[in-house]
Design a protein around this motif. Structure first.
Motif, PDB file in Angstrom:
ATOM      1  N   GLU A  11      28.580  42.941  48.402  1.00 28.36           N
ATOM      2  CA  GLU A  11      27.867  44.152  47.642  1.00 28.36           C
ATOM      3  C   GLU A  11      27.567  43.704  46.113  1.00 28.36           C
ATOM      4  N   ARG A 230      36.904  56.292  52.760  1.00 25.56           N
ATOM      5  CA  ARG A 230      35.526  55.568  53.326  1.00 25.56           C
ATOM      6  C   ARG A 230      35.529  54.354  53.191  1.00 25.56           C
ATOM      7  N   TYR A 231      36.564  53.694  52.277  1.00 28.60           N
ATOM      8  CA  TYR A 231      36.463  52.145  51.803  1.00 28.60           C
ATOM      9  C   TYR A 231      37.838  52.012  52.000  1.00 28.60           C
ATOM     10  N   HIS A 233      39.478  48.728  52.657  1.00 20.10           N
ATOM     11  CA  HIS A 233      40.211  47.717  51.926  1.00 20.10           C
ATOM     12  C   HIS A 233      40.664  48.400  50.470  1.00 20.10           C
ATOM     13  N   ILE A 234      39.959  49.011  49.881  1.00 17.27           N
ATOM     14  CA  ILE A 234      40.501  49.820  48.784  1.00 17.27           C
ATOM     15  C   ILE A 234      41.762  50.616  48.827  1.00 17.27           C
ATOM     16  N   ASP A 285      31.556  52.258  45.610  1.00 18.34           N
ATOM     17  CA  ASP A 285      32.606  51.485  46.194  1.00 18.34           C
ATOM     18  C   ASP A 285      32.959  50.271  45.246  1.00 18.34           C
ATOM     19  N   GLU A 289      36.356  49.280  43.589  1.00 21.16           N
ATOM     20  CA  GLU A 289      36.946  48.153  43.725  1.00 21.16           C
ATOM     21  C   GLU A 289      37.379  47.374  42.291  1.00 21.16           C
ATOM     22  N   TYR A 351      26.584  58.429  44.363  1.00 23.07           N
ATOM     23  CA  TYR A 351      26.214  56.869  44.657  1.00 23.07           C
ATOM     24  C   TYR A 351      24.926  56.682  44.312  1.00 23.07           C
TER      25      TYR A 351
END
Length: 580
Positions: A11, A230-231, A233-234, A285, A289, A351
């Motif tokens: 992204e 919702r994220y 990995h984070i 996101d 990150e 967002y």
């Protein structure tokens, strides 16, 4: 590094990571730079960082971060290209007399504005709006905007062309202003212009909000757990930090949905330290990150200690040196108000964009809506697009009045004499001492920093301060009062090597005892025969400026500076500048 794994397109990027990495590595190789990776860190899953430096000149280095090893490598390489493109690696260093007189010193598009007869600022630089911003009291003079890098006061003020985005008007911004106020803020490289510009603007907004939050004592709302979830990995990285025993606060720094900024703050239960990291991007996101990877960049778990405790003293938190520390490595003091549960804004589930071109336009509109103008310069000479963006009133790292009071052009006045220090006659030494006494510089300021020298770490030039240089000049002209004053300062300063400091203690004793011959045995016993002989020779004027080798007009007396200029010459040659 060419990878056999499938291409990774993340992204916010307009090309796969493998393509970006290969392109940048190939370009650096063609330019003659040999970059080496070191200090890989992966403290929690999905958080990587790496240190990158040039094998031939270690002063050229960058740090990269990302959710994967590839992303961190691309980040470090992109920063390296960006800092080569805009000569940031050399921004604090003098380029020497030879390079200062070449047809082009900095960039092909540069323009030199000759010194006016009245000593004021020459016509043609800046525009009325920027004149009012940078010189509100009409206090700036021509010498104050001659750049440190050339130091060429006879040639003029070197400026670069920037475009004002609101109307396309072009204006000339002096290199001196860029180096003094903006450092690296607003520089970026990328696969496409939109990608790089988005990165540059996001960085500017992030730092602006960080300064605003701490200077205005703001408290930010927490991001709900379901939003973080919702994220995955984070969320996993945040959980790993909490599982390791750290307090982790995840906050919305959009100030009510206005800015694309998020925050992650770490609280250390063992030493009560507090460390706050921000990230910005129109996509939620990516911003989150960036806040997480910035928090852990270059830091293993054992490097998360020794940050300052939160402070109840808001004046201390808002003080500019503290805000500056937040810019340098995010290690400034955080106020207790920031840690409150009573936020000044509601959480906004924002967002703002989904595509690179939209990311860029959204940031431009956001900044314009705040009443700021955006000035843009493009650069493609290295084969990779990079840009530099200036937003007056928003992107300064240092205060505008530094142009009057802390301008790095101060070194231009004393550098020529210092570069030929050992050749100075009595009158020249006296003139330099008088200049140092009237410049308003504190005695603890490093000479290498003031004159833009990359000093060899094992040399006397590295430890030389204003106070010691004044003492050496007083010795050269035989000014006993100034010598005693200098020796006392050196003693209490206490940061010279033991051997060098001992020479000054001996000099002090020789002057104070009146008849040194009557104390010869005691002086020899206390200081040693060699030190006593050197001290006597310095007092007699037989030896001057001990340990300080001749630097020369191109600073070739410093090995490190020679390496730095050799690296600069690679850019000059490979960009096919006219003088080649």
């Amino acid at each position: 590094m060419r990878s056999e794994t499938p291409a990774s397109l993340i992204e916010g990027k307009d090309a796969p990571l493998e393509y970006s990495i290969t392109t940048m590595q190939d370009q650096l190789q063609q330019l003659g730079f040999n970059v080496v990776e070191a200090s890989w860190l992966n403290p929690v899953e999905h958080v990587w960082s790496v240190h990158l430096h040039d094998r031939d000149c270690p002063l050229l280095y960058t740090n990269g971060k990302g959710a994967t090893q590839l992303a961190a490598r691309a980040s470090a390489l992109g920063e390296f290209i960006e800092r080569l493109s805009w000569h940031y690696f050399w921004s604090n260093f003098h380029l020497g007399q030879t390079r200062a007189n070449l047809p082009i010193v900095h960039f092909p598009q540069e323009q030199w504005f000759a010194p006016p007869a009245d000593g004021r600022l020459p016509a043609g630089i800046l525009n009325p709006e920027l004149h009012a911003f940078y010189n509100p009291d009409d206090a700036l003079t021509y010498p104050s905007l001659v750049d440190l890098n050339s130091g060429n006061t006879e040639r003029g003020i070197c400026a670069l062309p920037f475009e004002r985005l609101s109307d396309g008007e072009s204006c000339w911004i002096p290199v001196n202003i860029l180096g003094n106020l903006y450092v690296s803020n607003g520089m970026a490289a990328g696969n496409t212009p939109m990608e790089a510009r988005t990165q540059a603007l996001a960085e500017i907004v992030e730092r602006h909000i960080k300064f605003k939050v701490f200077s205005e004592n703001l408290c930010l709302p927490d991001i709900p757990l379901e939003v973080i979830a919702r994220y995955p990995h984070i969320a996993q990285g945040i959980k790993a930090l909490r599982d390791a025993g750290f307090g982790i606060l995840v906050k919305d720094a959009s100030l009510g949905g206005v800015f694309p900024v998020l925050n992650i703050t770490l609280l250390h239960p063992e030493d009560q330290g507090c460390f706050s990291s921000f990230g910005a991007h129109p996509r939620f996101d990516i911003a989150l990150e960036r806040a997480l990877t910035e928090l852990l960049q270059g830091r293993a778990f054992d490097k998360l200690a020794n940050f300052p405790e939160p402070s109840f003293n808001q004046a201390e938190v808002a003080d500019f040196p503290n805000l500056e520390q937040h810019f340098i490595d995010s290690s400034g003091t955080v106020g207790w108000r920031f840690l409150s549960n009573e936020a000044d804004f509601p959480f906004c589930d924002w967002y703002f964009s989904h595509h690179t071109a939209d990311d860029y336009q959204w940031l431009v509109d956001c900044i314009h809506e705040q009443g700021h103008q955006i000035y843009l310069a493009d650069f493609t000479n290295l084969g990779v697009y990079s840009c530099r963006i200036v937003v007056p009133g928003m992107s300064e790292v240092y205060q505008v009045d530094d142009l009057e009071w802390e301008n790095n052009s101060l070194g231009n006045a004393i550098r020529p004499a210092i570069l030929r220090l050992n050749q100075l006659n009595h009158n020249e030494c006296k003139a330099l001492l008088n200049r140092l006494q009237t410049l308003g510089l504190t005695d603890d300021r490093a000479i290498w920093e003031i004159i833009g020298l990359a000093a060899d770490p094992d040399s006397a030039w590295k430890t030389l301060r204003i106070g010691e240089l004044k003492t050496l000049l007083a010795l050269a002209i035989g000014d006993s009062d100034a010598i005693l004053e200098g020796c006392e300062w050196i003693h209490y300063f206490g940061q010279l090597s033991a051997e060098r400091a001992l020479v000054y203690r001996c000099i002090n004793a020789l002057i104070q005892c009146g008849q040194p011959s009557a104390y010869q045995s005691a002086l020899t016993a206390l200081y040693g025969a060699d030190t006593l002989t050197l001290a006597q020779a310095l007092l007699a004027g037989h030896v001057r400026f001990f340990g300080l080798n001749e630097l020369g007009g191109d600073m070739s007396g410093s090995r490190l500076h020679t390496q730095l200029l050799a690296a600069y010459d690679k850019l000059q040659i490979n960009q096919r500048y006219p003088h080649h």
